[in-house]
Design a protein around this motif. Structure first.
Motif: not given
Ligand code: NAD
Length: 286
Positions: A164-173, A208-214, A226-230, A240-245
């Motif tokens: 599952v990929v969170i985010g749909r930008s060309v750059l990442v998601g 894979v979390v690429a939403a840009g939401k802290p 699960a394997t989590i890529i933040d 500094l924090v990611g999109d994942v707690d």
């Protein structure tokens, strides 16, 4: 280090050492020129300034040259076009990176397609994106390429995995979703309009979390093992924090990338890798 933590810094260092050794073997004698990355920065965004500086330092640390082109915040479209065209023509420039975001009056979708696809080391031109969709060789965007590299190096099974990929930008998601499918994963993309994102997210073997939401993703979004890529990275009062707690999900996770020190170092390293590939193609070196 906790064995669940994917040490992006260590992976990045190994790749950089390998490229450095190859550059030394190719141009250490001084008879062949060094690879060169051109970076264009428009405006005064402090974060972009730091990213550009880090890219320059990474180049120099492995024996690659970097040339920076800094334009004023009020630069005109004609000025930026002129630089891109000159760099496209310059035989001593192997890669061109246009640092995003651009100031509001300059539309990145107008300028990115002007970059010669052979020098498109960020993998964002329509040509590079088409080659991704066709699954044909070409420059891949750096963050998605770095994520696939980490998953493979960490021996995470991709064939048949639910990703599952969170985010749909060309750059990442969107790009990482395409690459994951090509690796044999079954991919679902969650975006800002998705309903019940937590429920979909809990189906992921690879998240894979690429939403840009802290700190968007907590233990309610994550399936056990699960394997989590933040991908997210945010400056907050607590650092500094990611999109994942991270603290909320670490117990559940099989493996996880930390922020900082996870995806970030791999992004810069993949830029070095793409630039070295472009250099070899430019000079006709195998
Ligand atoms: P973006 O803003 O272009 O895209 C964000 C995507 O997330 C959009 O597709 C949007 O639909 C989706 N989204 C937003 N809110 C959501 C929500 N609540 N639920 C589900 N989906 C949601 O951002 P981007 O360029 O893809 O970057 C994403 C993040 O990754 C940012 O924090 C950025 O700083 C970071 N980033 C890090 C690296 C790195 O090397 N570590 C590289 C690139 C981007």
């Amino acid at each position: 280090m906790n064995e669940k933590i994917i040490d992006g810094k260590a992976h990045a260092l190994r790749v950089k050492e390998k490229i450095k050794a190859e550059i030394q073997a190719t141009c250490g004698s001084g008879q062949v020129r060094q690879p060169c990355l051109a970076v264009i920065l428009v405006g005064n965004d402090p974060a972009s300034g730091v990213y550009v500086r880090n890219k320059e330092l990474a180049c120099h640390s492995i024996g690659m040259k970097s040339e920076s082109f800094r334009l004023d915040e009020r630069a005109t479209a004609a000025e930026l076009e002129d630089i891109i065209h000159k760099l496209n023509e310059d035989k001593n420039i192997d890669g061109i990176l246009l640092q995003l975001p651009l100031p509001r009056h300059l539309d990145s979708f107008h300028f990115i397609p002007m970059i010669d696809p052979k020098k498109d080391v960020d993998g964002l031109t329509p040509s590079s994106q088409g080659l991704i969709n066709w699954n044909k060789p070409g420059h891949r965007p750096c963050t998605p390429a770095g994520i696939i590299y980490l998953l493979k190096e960490e021996n995470i099974p991709l064939v048949g995995a639910n990703a599952v990929v969170i985010g749909r930008s060309v750059l990442v998601g969107w790009s990482v979703a395409t690459l994951l499918q090509q690796q044999g994963a079954t991919v679902t993309v969650i975006h800002s309009k998705s309903k019940n994102p937590e429920k979909i997210s809990r189906t992921a073997d690879i998240l894979v979390v690429a939403a840009g939401k802290p700190l968007l993703v907590n233990n309610e979004w994550v399936k056990e093992k699960a394997t989590i890529i933040d991908v997210g990275i945010h400056k907050t009062e607590k650092g500094l924090v990611g999109d994942v707690d991270f603290k909320s999900v670490i117990e559940l996770a099989h493996k996880i990338t930390p922020v900082p020190g996870g995806v970030g170092p791999m992004t810069i390293t993949m830029l070095m890798n793409n630039t070295f590939d472009a250099y070899k193609m430019n000079l006709g070196i195998e």
